[in-house]
Design an enzyme around this catalytic site. Structure first.
Site, PDB file in Angstrom:
ATOM      1  N   SER A 178     -13.424  -2.821   8.311  1.00  0.00           N
ATOM      2  CA  SER A 178     -12.118  -2.170   8.315  1.00  0.00           C
ATOM      3  C   SER A 178     -12.209  -0.784   8.968  1.00  0.00           C
ATOM      4  O   SER A 178     -12.535  -0.678  10.145  1.00  0.00           O
ATOM      5  CB  SER A 178     -11.561  -2.110   6.883  1.00  0.00           C
ATOM      6  OG  SER A 178     -10.206  -1.733   6.882  1.00  0.00           O
ATOM      7  N   ASP A 281      -4.122 -11.544   8.083  1.00  0.00           N
ATOM      8  CA  ASP A 281      -4.328 -10.111   8.231  1.00  0.00           C
ATOM      9  C   ASP A 281      -3.196  -9.537   9.071  1.00  0.00           C
ATOM     10  O   ASP A 281      -2.933 -10.020  10.181  1.00  0.00           O
ATOM     11  CB  ASP A 281      -5.682  -9.853   8.910  1.00  0.00           C
ATOM     12  CG  ASP A 281      -6.054  -8.385   8.970  1.00  0.00           C
ATOM     13  OD1 ASP A 281      -5.256  -7.535   8.527  1.00  0.00           O
ATOM     14  OD2 ASP A 281      -7.151  -8.074   9.472  1.00  0.00           O
ATOM     15  N   HIS A 311      -8.025  -9.838   5.451  1.00  0.00           N
ATOM     16  CA  HIS A 311      -8.634  -8.597   5.928  1.00  0.00           C
ATOM     17  C   HIS A 311      -9.712  -8.162   4.936  1.00  0.00           C
ATOM     18  O   HIS A 311      -9.487  -8.090   3.733  1.00  0.00           O
ATOM     19  CB  HIS A 311      -7.554  -7.507   6.035  1.00  0.00           C
ATOM     20  CG  HIS A 311      -8.055  -6.187   6.525  1.00  0.00           C
ATOM     21  ND1 HIS A 311      -8.102  -5.851   7.860  1.00  0.00           N
ATOM     22  CD2 HIS A 311      -8.543  -5.114   5.855  1.00  0.00           C
ATOM     23  CE1 HIS A 311      -8.581  -4.639   7.990  1.00  0.00           C
ATOM     24  NE2 HIS A 311      -8.869  -4.156   6.782  1.00  0.00           N
TER      25      HIS A 311
END
Length: 337
Positions: A178, A281, A311
């Protein structure tokens, strides 16, 4: 003085009670445990050692080193002929606002599995968090860590003992989940454009897992999010509001790498990049565009799409998709000689 009252302070941002940014610029934090999902405990990973070291004494920043025990590493199983292992520099996720280098649970389990399965020396890097330290603070910390790693490589036998014993500095990789993937990208760009010196460390590749990118114009997935996302558009927007320089928009180059003010990546000498792209996501389209644009520029890009995954799935739970991701990462690192 009599009659004086304290100035009124408003809550400007409130992220699930964990981060409260006040109008006077102060920040009140609470235990991040409330953000953690109630998942089954992650199993132990036998044969993996870990310890912490300080890489920036002035700021008190640390790195957690993971490595398979030397007795468990045999030549031909990821190590070189002298049992030196690739170095995987890893940055945690959390929108640049939450998370930590020593976080337990899924993040720790992923790092242990990477150390054991690749095998590799995994370096989980602490960096300063926003909104107390807005970007580019985290990027600067990442660059400071690379300078520390370069100095360690130059020391040879005098380096930090585990690095001296186990690290093959000619096979270094940047990775992250991320926001950590966003950070890894920007460091690779700095290295590839000559802004950050690495030698004798050699950057052999990047592995970006569920990269955290942004932009003012909404993508299709942001406008019509899939069901069951782990990161909502509202959460992503809030992270960017707290992480970017004040008054910056999501087209800031640190969020939108293809934005109007972003540097041209075509002349940048990027190493091979592995891009993990989960289907469920809101940032899926941005990740897919990232991989496609790099490929159009002639960069070496491998796209690993994961149907039905969220995600940051690599640190949320463990299942067959995670095992497949480990296999892909093992192959990616193993082929970069």
């Amino acid at each position: 003085m009599p009659g004086d009252t304290a100035p009124h302070v408003d809550v400007v941002e409130d992220f699930f009670g964990v981060i409260r940014l006040l109008s006077d610029g102060s920040v009140v934090r609470a235990d991040e445990a409330v953000l953690m999902r109630a998942e089954p405990p992650f199993p132990d990973v036998p044969g993996v050692q870990w310890k912490d070291a300080v890489y920036d004494a002035a700021r008190g920043l640390k790195v957690r080193l993971y490595r398979p025990s030397p007795s468990s590493v045999a030549a031909g199983e990821g190590g070189s002929i002298n049992n030196k292992l690739p170095v995987l520099v890893h940055f945690h996720g959390g929108g640049y606002c939450v998370g930590s280098y020593d976080q337990l649970g899924g993040a720790d389990y992923l790092r242990r599995r990477l150390a054991a399965d690749l095998p590799a020396v995994v370096l989980s890097v602490q960096y300063r968090l926003a909104p107390e330290h807005r970007l580019p603070a985290a990027i600067e910390d990442g660059a400071a860590f690379l300078a520390w790693l370069r100095a360690q490589a130059a020391l040879g036998a005098g380096a930090e003992p585990w690095l001296a014993e186990s690290a093959d500095f000619a096979r270094a990789f940047l990775s992250g989940v991320s926001a950590g993937a966003n950070l890894a990208h920007h460091l690779a760009v700095r290295a590839g454009s000559g802004q950050v010196a690495l030698a004798p460390v050699r950057l052999a590749g990047c592995a970006l897992l569920s990269a955290f990118f942004g932009g003012v114009e909404r993508t299709a997935a942001e406008s019509d999010p899939p069901d069951g996302v782990s990161l909502t558009v509202e959460m992503a927007d809030q992270f960017w509001r707290m992480a970017l320089p004040e008054r910056a928009t999501r087209d800031h180059p640190l969020a939108n790498v293809f934005g109007p003010d972003s540097p041209d990546l075509e002349p940048v000498a990027l190493p091979p990049v592995l891009v993990e792209a989960p289907e469920v996501d809101v940032l899926r389209d941005r990740v897919l565009l990232y991989a496609a644009r790099l490929k159009e520029m002639g960069k070496a890009v491998e796209l690993a799409a994961f149907k039905g995954e969220q995600h940051g799935f690599s640190v949320l739970r463990w299942g067959e998709a995670n095992e497949e991701l480990i296999r892909i990462l093992k192959r990616f690192v193993g082929q970069m000689k």
